[in-house]
Design a protein around this motif. Sequence first.
Motif, PDB file in Angstrom:
ATOM      1  N   UNK A 410      42.808  37.644  41.610  1.00 15.26           N
ATOM      2  CA  UNK A 410      43.992  37.095  40.789  1.00 15.26           C
ATOM      3  C   UNK A 410      43.806  35.544  40.410  1.00 15.26           C
ATOM      4  N   UNK A 411      43.346  34.622  41.544  1.00 13.30           N
ATOM      5  CA  UNK A 411      43.218  33.468  41.174  1.00 13.30           C
ATOM      6  C   UNK A 411      42.027  33.106  40.135  1.00 13.30           C
ATOM      7  N   UNK A 412      41.011  34.123  40.052  1.00  9.59           N
ATOM      8  CA  UNK A 412      39.942  33.799  38.943  1.00  9.59           C
ATOM      9  C   UNK A 412      40.611  34.184  37.562  1.00  9.59           C
ATOM     10  N   UNK A 413      41.445  35.235  37.493  1.00 10.54           N
ATOM     11  CA  UNK A 413      42.310  35.473  36.320  1.00 10.54           C
ATOM     12  C   UNK A 413      43.120  34.305  35.898  1.00 10.54           C
ATOM     13  N   UNK A 414      43.827  33.790  36.971  1.00  8.15           N
ATOM     14  CA  UNK A 414      44.796  32.816  36.514  1.00  8.15           C
ATOM     15  C   UNK A 414      44.049  31.545  36.022  1.00  8.15           C
ATOM     16  N   UNK A 415      42.975  31.112  36.610  1.00  6.98           N
ATOM     17  CA  UNK A 415      41.769  30.060  36.167  1.00  6.98           C
ATOM     18  C   UNK A 415      41.494  30.333  34.638  1.00  6.98           C
ATOM     19  N   UNK A 416      41.116  31.681  34.317  1.00  7.74           N
ATOM     20  CA  UNK A 416      40.708  31.940  33.005  1.00  7.74           C
ATOM     21  C   UNK A 416      41.722  31.768  32.121  1.00  7.74           C
ATOM     22  N   UNK A 417      43.055  31.934  32.465  1.00  8.59           N
ATOM     23  CA  UNK A 417      44.264  31.896  31.578  1.00  8.59           C
ATOM     24  C   UNK A 417      44.689  30.479  31.466  1.00  8.59           C
ATOM     25  N   UNK A 418      44.217  29.656  32.129  1.00  6.98           N
ATOM     26  CA  UNK A 418      44.557  28.214  32.097  1.00  6.98           C
ATOM     27  C   UNK A 418      43.594  27.231  31.567  1.00  6.98           C
ATOM     28  N   UNK A 419      42.763  27.646  30.688  1.00  2.30           N
ATOM     29  CA  UNK A 419      41.733  26.794  30.038  1.00  2.30           C
ATOM     30  C   UNK A 419      40.654  26.686  30.604  1.00  2.30           C
ATOM     31  N   UNK A 420      39.969  27.571  31.532  1.00  2.00           N
ATOM     32  CA  UNK A 420      38.806  27.505  32.058  1.00  2.00           C
ATOM     33  C   UNK A 420      37.915  28.819  31.676  1.00  2.00           C
ATOM     34  N   UNK A 421      36.462  28.616  31.326  1.00  2.00           N
ATOM     35  CA  UNK A 421      35.805  29.629  31.407  1.00  2.00           C
ATOM     36  C   UNK A 421      35.147  30.121  32.643  1.00  2.00           C
ATOM     37  N   UNK A 422      35.413  31.349  33.041  1.00  4.52           N
ATOM     38  CA  UNK A 422      35.202  32.063  34.284  1.00  4.52           C
ATOM     39  C   UNK A 422      34.199  32.840  34.267  1.00  4.52           C
ATOM     40  N   UNK A 423      33.063  32.917  34.827  1.00  7.56           N
ATOM     41  CA  UNK A 423      32.140  33.903  34.908  1.00  7.56           C
ATOM     42  C   UNK A 423      31.888  34.372  36.481  1.00  7.56           C
ATOM     43  N   UNK A 424      32.127  35.754  36.603  1.00  9.48           N
ATOM     44  CA  UNK A 424      32.163  36.417  37.799  1.00  9.48           C
ATOM     45  C   UNK A 424      31.320  37.683  37.995  1.00  9.48           C
ATOM     46  N   UNK A 425      31.029  37.950  39.081  1.00 12.13           N
ATOM     47  CA  UNK A 425      30.056  39.269  39.316  1.00 12.13           C
ATOM     48  C   UNK A 425      31.014  40.167  39.816  1.00 12.13           C
ATOM     49  N   UNK A 426      30.977  41.523  39.692  1.00 12.11           N
ATOM     50  CA  UNK A 426      31.998  42.433  40.159  1.00 12.11           C
ATOM     51  C   UNK A 426      31.239  43.730  40.384  1.00 12.11           C
ATOM     52  N   UNK A 427      31.482  44.721  41.219  1.00 13.12           N
ATOM     53  CA  UNK A 427      30.755  46.062  41.434  1.00 13.12           C
ATOM     54  C   UNK A 427      31.562  47.244  40.490  1.00 13.12           C
ATOM     55  N   UNK A 428      30.729  47.581  39.379  1.00 15.21           N
ATOM     56  CA  UNK A 428      31.277  48.783  38.732  1.00 15.21           C
ATOM     57  C   UNK A 428      30.127  49.399  37.971  1.00 15.21           C
ATOM     58  N   UNK A 429      30.391  50.721  37.863  1.00 19.78           N
ATOM     59  CA  UNK A 429      29.412  51.414  36.981  1.00 19.78           C
ATOM     60  C   UNK A 429      28.846  50.801  35.686  1.00 19.78           C
ATOM     61  N   UNK A 430      29.703  50.519  34.878  1.00 18.45           N
ATOM     62  CA  UNK A 430      29.423  50.035  33.498  1.00 18.45           C
ATOM     63  C   UNK A 430      30.480  48.989  33.139  1.00 18.45           C
ATOM     64  N   UNK A 431      30.527  48.429  32.137  1.00 21.90           N
ATOM     65  CA  UNK A 431      31.066  47.285  31.508  1.00 21.90           C
ATOM     66  C   UNK A 431      32.796  47.634  31.363  1.00 21.90           C
ATOM     67  N   UNK A 432      32.926  48.806  30.958  1.00 22.78           N
ATOM     68  CA  UNK A 432      34.362  49.031  30.999  1.00 22.78           C
ATOM     69  C   UNK A 432      35.132  49.568  32.098  1.00 22.78           C
ATOM     70  N   UNK A 433      34.281  50.012  32.922  1.00 27.74           N
ATOM     71  CA  UNK A 433      34.902  50.064  34.392  1.00 27.74           C
ATOM     72  C   UNK A 433      35.045  49.062  35.158  1.00 27.74           C
ATOM     73  N   UNK A 434      34.628  47.788  34.879  1.00 21.43           N
ATOM     74  CA  UNK A 434      34.587  46.587  35.577  1.00 21.43           C
ATOM     75  C   UNK A 434      35.989  46.107  35.319  1.00 21.43           C
ATOM     76  N   UNK A 435      36.435  46.185  34.257  1.00 28.87           N
ATOM     77  CA  UNK A 435      38.097  45.906  33.868  1.00 28.87           C
ATOM     78  C   UNK A 435      38.955  46.843  34.800  1.00 28.87           C
ATOM     79  N   UNK A 436      38.602  48.101  34.954  1.00 28.95           N
ATOM     80  CA  UNK A 436      39.513  49.045  35.538  1.00 28.95           C
ATOM     81  C   UNK A 436      39.409  48.450  37.235  1.00 28.95           C
ATOM     82  N   UNK A 437      37.973  48.273  37.376  1.00 26.36           N
ATOM     83  CA  UNK A 437      37.949  47.809  38.960  1.00 26.36           C
ATOM     84  C   UNK A 437      38.849  46.411  39.236  1.00 26.36           C
TER      85      UNK A 437
END
Length: 574
Positions: A410-437
Amino acid sequence: MVSRATPSFEERVGQVLLEGGFITQEQLDGARTASEAESSSLLDAMVSHGMLAQETLVTVLSFQLRIPVVDLRHVQVDPDAVALVPEDYARAHRVMPTGFDADGSLRIATRMPNDFQLSSELSSITGRQTKFVLAIGGKLDDLINRVYNSAPSAPVAAPPGNNGGGTRTISPAAAKGEATFLGQDISTLPAMQAVDMVTLQAVKANASDIHMVPTADSAKVLFRMDGQLRQMVVLPLTLHESMVSRIKVESGMDISEDRRPQDGGFSLKFGERRVEFRVASIGTTWGEMMVIRVLDQSGGLLSLEALGMDPQSLQVWRSLLDLPYGMLLVSGPTGSGKTTTLYASVAELITSRGNIMSVEDPIEYRMDGVNQIQVNRAAGVDFPAGLRSIMRLDPDIILVGEIRDKETATTAVNAAMTGHLVLASIHSNDAASSIVRLIDLGVEPFLAATGVIGCLAQRLVRQVCPQCSQPKEATATEAIAYEQEMQQPVPQFMSGPGCNFCGDSGFVGRSGVFEVLSVDESMRRKISQGSSGPDIRESAVKSGMVTMRRAGMQMAQAGKTTLSEVFRSVFFLD
């Protein structure tokens, strides 16, 4: 008086081949250009570019010029012969001892078999008569590296008394006789020297992890190389326990506790080369198991091009990095290279994007131009706390080592919505699933749809050994899968049967297989409506996304990897 440079031995052989009508002048000039561009020998360039058959070359050298030859890909290297020639000398003079002849003379592979002064020097060093053979079939320097790296010398023990977290220096001493890692009886060594020997060999072999696993009556040491675990040596349990205790002392861990999981780290210096080791241990049925991650920063960071990304995906990813704000997710299983991709991405932004900050656990690579924060839960600095602190420090770009809980997400998404470019890693099987995750972790779908601008998923596949690669027909199963995905007849693929340069595995090194999803308006509507991963993936493919499966098959088509390796590493379900 005008002085002329003496032509090299290979140049003289080239002239013999030209005069004998085996090659043309144009082919000789082309081989010279190719050998300079590829850093290969002139004769190897002729063979690899189809100007001359290797059988013809061997015939000319052996029968017409009376020069014995050796194929570096398949020669059997005698460790006793290797032990006679110091490593530094072999590297400096580009000579590779391979074995002994019947009369006891030392057989040495070289590119200059007519260098009689070098032959005399080697006779003095080794105490044996030497017989030079011309090395063909690969880069001599690569074989020298591989052979001497697989037979390291025993390290000199550092003075005792160094406790956890420090850095010791290890100086490799000259190997004597059979003092190799696999051949030497290291059960007689003190624990500290045994640890130094294992870590030195892991660094030389470019291993990513060291596994120390106890069994009922012994313990195994395994290295993970190119993603595969290989058993290196079997140790007595008593030595295993002493080595584990020694490593725990250096890593700042509690040596009296062997039941609960522990983490730590230490670093060693091999000459000027500083290597960090991250340690994790846990008690098992037969004793304490330990896994050590090797973090060797001497090779430097890779560029995005060097990661293996196909041109289309690379262009999309760079266009996403150029955006002023939003969240970019990098997904994949453990050990798939997510951190390397994140660092390579951030490295391109350092000079142009102001204040770049990161919160990581652990900091795997130290980067100039990035203000890196190490997670320290004992001091109250976890991912959410670190992110909240970063937001008060006027960042332009934020790198989050891993999103693993609701508060961090939640904190990372809020940072992305307030004018920052946020890069992060997450565990999921493919690119689309990372959003679902991300939504599964507790982020509202409408926030994920607004904040996430792109996702990258990746795997690592082993690359075919260039020295022994040869055409191979696809199996029936591989052909069906290829034709279904690529919609074209299956061609021949390259495969390596194994040689000295790849340890008979057929593979050398690994490369990434990627898919890059750029979130457009149709995908945002699907995400905000809570659509599943396959639905988002289908929309991305319609928008032009190259899937990992297709990217892997394109790599196989180009001869970089095999279809079986793509099926093994790029797991997918339709």
